[in-house]
Every structure is written in structure tokens, then in C-alpha cells.
Write a protein that holds these residues in place. Structure first.
Motif, PDB file in Angstrom:
ATOM      1  N   ASN A  50       0.606  -0.929   0.523  1.00  0.00           N
ATOM      2  CA  ASN A  50      -0.338   0.124  -0.180  1.00  0.00           C
ATOM      3  C   ASN A  50       0.615   1.721  -0.077  1.00  0.00           C
ATOM      4  O   ASN A  50       0.095   1.996  -0.544  1.00  0.00           O
ATOM      5  CB  ASN A  50      -0.218   0.319   1.102  1.00  0.00           C
ATOM      6  CG  ASN A  50      -0.254  -0.011   2.737  1.00  0.00           C
ATOM      7  OD1 ASN A  50       0.286  -1.107   2.941  1.00  0.00           O
ATOM      8  ND2 ASN A  50      -0.524   1.243   3.933  1.00  0.00           N
ATOM      9  N   ASP A  51       2.471   1.152   0.690  1.00  0.00           N
ATOM     10  CA  ASP A  51       3.167   1.707   0.419  1.00  0.00           C
ATOM     11  C   ASP A  51       3.309   2.854  -0.657  1.00  0.00           C
ATOM     12  O   ASP A  51       3.622   3.993  -0.956  1.00  0.00           O
ATOM     13  CB  ASP A  51       4.222   1.981   1.347  1.00  0.00           C
ATOM     14  CG  ASP A  51       3.692   1.745   3.001  1.00  0.00           C
ATOM     15  OD1 ASP A  51       2.778   2.234   3.124  1.00  0.00           O
ATOM     16  OD2 ASP A  51       4.457   0.721   4.100  1.00  0.00           O
ATOM     17  N   GLU A  92       1.432   1.357  -3.620  1.00  0.00           N
ATOM     18  CA  GLU A  92       0.496   1.780  -4.713  1.00  0.00           C
ATOM     19  C   GLU A  92       0.191   3.422  -4.405  1.00  0.00           C
ATOM     20  O   GLU A  92      -0.148   4.277  -5.362  1.00  0.00           O
ATOM     21  CB  GLU A  92      -0.748   1.197  -4.237  1.00  0.00           C
ATOM     22  CG  GLU A  92      -0.340   0.135  -4.591  1.00  0.00           C
ATOM     23  CD  GLU A  92      -1.360  -1.274  -4.251  1.00  0.00           C
ATOM     24  OE1 GLU A  92      -1.439  -2.177  -5.070  1.00  0.00           O
ATOM     25  OE2 GLU A  92      -2.556  -0.477  -3.396  1.00  0.00           O
ATOM     26  N   SER A  93       0.709   4.371  -3.059  1.00  0.00           N
ATOM     27  CA  SER A  93       0.023   5.091  -2.982  1.00  0.00           C
ATOM     28  C   SER A  93       1.282   6.347  -3.223  1.00  0.00           C
ATOM     29  O   SER A  93       1.389   7.571  -3.578  1.00  0.00           O
ATOM     30  CB  SER A  93       0.559   5.536  -1.116  1.00  0.00           C
ATOM     31  OG  SER A  93      -0.012   7.107  -0.739  1.00  0.00           O
ATOM     32  N   ASN A 105       1.333   6.147  -7.866  1.00  0.00           N
ATOM     33  CA  ASN A 105      -0.799   6.742  -7.555  1.00  0.00           C
ATOM     34  C   ASN A 105      -0.331   8.804  -8.105  1.00  0.00           C
ATOM     35  O   ASN A 105      -0.515   9.427  -8.576  1.00  0.00           O
ATOM     36  CB  ASN A 105      -1.376   6.611  -6.683  1.00  0.00           C
ATOM     37  CG  ASN A 105      -1.971   5.727  -7.208  1.00  0.00           C
ATOM     38  OD1 ASN A 105      -1.697   4.708  -8.435  1.00  0.00           O
ATOM     39  ND2 ASN A 105      -2.806   4.757  -5.848  1.00  0.00           N
ATOM     40  N   GLN A 106       0.824   9.144  -6.915  1.00  0.00           N
ATOM     41  CA  GLN A 106       1.178  10.658  -7.327  1.00  0.00           C
ATOM     42  C   GLN A 106       3.099  10.621  -8.283  1.00  0.00           C
ATOM     43  O   GLN A 106       3.319  11.940  -8.136  1.00  0.00           O
ATOM     44  CB  GLN A 106       1.933  10.636  -5.843  1.00  0.00           C
ATOM     45  CG  GLN A 106       0.353  10.867  -5.151  1.00  0.00           C
ATOM     46  CD  GLN A 106       1.208  11.294  -3.625  1.00  0.00           C
ATOM     47  OE1 GLN A 106       1.489  12.412  -3.021  1.00  0.00           O
ATOM     48  NE2 GLN A 106       0.792   9.677  -2.303  1.00  0.00           N
TER      49      GLN A 106
END
Length: 315
Positions: free
Chosen positions: A119-120, A122-123, A126-127
Motif C-alpha cells: 500500500n505504501d 501504491e500510494s 499514484n503520486q
């Protein structure tokens, strides 16, 4: 465009000695130093010091070492926005011993590096929009590395896999790598090929090609490297320097390679440039603080008579 690095961030405890102690033996060392390290952080620092924008995705603890390591990266102009502060683990630590030949032994305690999760990744991805090269190693969880490679390919990024350390290697990473840069130990661990010369390095490169990675750099330490690109190859001789500390030389090489590829240079030119940067690193103590700047690389090339057409254009 920029480079994105996913990888480890450690504090290095470095003991310098003339000889290694034998098992059960106590000897007196020469000195001890505390340096910023971690393969990911070292590689990101190399990219930044060579003048390229770079994002660092990694994890440190909520402790003084974590603070120190983030500040060190920021001092080198690395973007630390995507570094996680773990609430569970302390900052990773490497305990390193260096002898009079500049060779090293290393014990790594992963700590917060094991808390870098999918999840780190993907976050962060995405930026990130303006990055064209991903550089990964194997000191963070395998599933985290694989997810970063998957997302990089979805974004059309070129993926550089430095399959180190050998203990952390997963063959699945080959599915997403555009180029792989193993040393002799890592090549043997992955393929069972004992690289001792150019012929055995080419054998390994051809096996990697059969496994789906058509570009590779087989590093042979003091014996140079073999660069392989879709059936064509080139032997790059080592550069003779006075060695002080070999820790981080492979990371300096990887960072320089990613930097050159991002600048649009082919594998052979990028590898020649990376060879210079890696050689310069071993002349200084400290895996990260010993990484040269682009100005130091330029000065070294002038001293050695290395011309621009032999390296990437920034030299």
C-alpha cells in the motif's frame, strides 16, 4: 524526467581493522564510524549527486537514526516525500567490518525496511508522474519490490534490477526487469553459473536472455564487467584506483547506470559511466558519503584522459 528508487535505508556501523577476527577470537580494531547507508538510499544519493532528480521510496523508524538518514538524503537533494516512518520497527542497521584490503563483511538488520508495504508503494506511485526509470534491489519485502516493478511497467518506466543481496533474490522479479546487474555471487545464486571470465559471464547473460531479460551487466569485481544487450556484448575493463572502502561501490554503479539510462544513453555508454562512478566510490570511506558528485567524476575523467564519447554526455 527523474529516477525513482525503491529500497532500503540503514544506518551503517563501520569497524575498520587490519584483519578479520577468526571465530571466537578477540582483536583490536583501528576505528569505528557511523554512516548513512542502505542499498536504496545509497543508490538514490548517487543519482542525486550526479545531477538527476530522484524520488526515494523506503522506510525508517521513528527514532534519531531515522531523522539523521532523512536529513542526509535531503542534503544530497533526494526527494524524501515518500519515506515512511514506521510505528512498529526501528531504523534498519548494517554492521560492517572492513579490512586492510578494503574488502568487507556485513550483517544487516532490516528493521523498518520490512515495514515497507504494497500500500505504501501504491500510494507513492499514484503520486509520481514524471519518472522514467525505476531502480530496485532486494533489501525490502519481495512482494513490495514486485508491486513497484508492476506499477513501473504500467507507467512505461524502464526497470533496473540490482538483484542484491543474493539472499533476497526472487526470480519472479525477472518478469518485470528491463536490465539486471548481478555480481558473481548473485549470478551463481540465481543461475548456478560460476562467473570467472568473459565466457562464463556471456553464458550467464544468455541464460538471463532466455529467461526474458535481454539486457544485463554481469559484474566481476576487480576483473571488470560484461555488458550484454540483445545479443551484442562488450567487455568493460576495471579502472585502477587506490581502494579504501568497497562498501557501496555496487550501489554507486547502479545509481549511475539509472541516471545515464534516464538521460537517454544506451546500455554500453551507461555502463562505462557507471564503472567510473563505482571506481571513484571505493577511494572513500562510507557507503553513502563516499559517493562522488558529478564535478568529482568530471575531474577524474580529465585526469585519466577519458573523453566524452567514451562516457555519457554530462562527463
Amino acid at each position: 524526467m527523474s529516477v525513482t528508487v525503491v529500497g532500503s535505508i540503514n544506518i551503517d556501523t563501520v569497524a575498520v581493522t587490519d584483519v578479520y577476527p577468526e571465530r571466537g577470537q578477540t582483536i583490536f580494531g583501528k576505528k569505528i564510524e557511523y554512516f548513512p547507508g542502505g542499498k536504496g538510499a545509497n543508490q538514490a544519493t548517487a543519482v542525486a549527486r550526479l545531477g538527476k532528480p530522484v524520488n526515494m521510496i523506503g522506510a525508517v523508524g521513528q527514532d534519531l537514526y531515522g531523522d539523521k538518514l532523512i536529513h542526509s538524503l535531503q542534503d544530497s537533494k533526494v526527494d524524501t516525500h515518500f519515506i515512511k516512518r514506521s510505528e512498529t520497527f526501528a531504523t534498519g542497521t548494517a554492521i560492517i567490518t572492513i579490512d586492510q584490503t578494503a574488502e568487507n563483511t556485513m550483517l544487516v538488520l532490516k528493521g523498518a525496511n520490512d515495514d515497507l508495504r504494497i500500500n505504501d508503494i501504491e500510494s507513492a506511485f499514484n503520486q509520481i508522474d514524471a519518472s522514467d526509470v525505476l531502480l530496485v534491489q532486494m533489501e525490502v519485502p519481495q512482494e513490495t519490490v514486485i508491486r513497484s516493478m508492476e506499477m513501473a511497467k504500467e507507467k512505461g518506466m524502464y526497470v533496473v534490477l540490482d538483484p542484491a543481496p543474493a539472499e533476497g533474490i526472487t526470480v519472479k522479479a525477472l518478469d518485470y526487469a528491463d536490465i539486471i546487474t548481478p555480481n558473481q555471487q548473485e549470478t551463481y545464486h540465481m543461475l548456478g553459473v560460476d562467473v570467472t571470465d568473459i565466457d562464463s559471464a556471456l553464458e550467464a547473460a544468455e541464460i538471463f536472455e532466455g529467461m526474458g531479460v535481454s539486457n544485463s551487466i554481469i559484474k566481476m569485481g576487480a576483473h571488470g564487467s560484461v555488458v550484454y544487450q540483445k545479443g551484442n556484448w562488450e567487455y568493460i575493463e576495471p579502472i585502477s584506483v587506490k581502494a579504501v572502502d568497497s562498501v557501496g561501490a555496487g550501489d554507486a554503479f547502479a545509481g549511475a547506470l539509472a541516471c545515464a539510462i534516464s538521460d537517454g544513453y544506451d546500455t554500453f555508454s551507461a555502463a562505462r559511466f557507471a564503472t567510473v562512478v563505482g571506481a571513484l566510490k571505493v577511494t572513500k570511506l562510507g557507503a553513502q558519503v563516499g559517493i562522488p558528485t558529478i564535478d568529482e567524476v568530471n575531474a577524474f575523467c580529465r585526469e585519466r584522459g577519458l573523453t566524452k564519447h567514451q562516457l555519457k554526455k554530462t562527463v
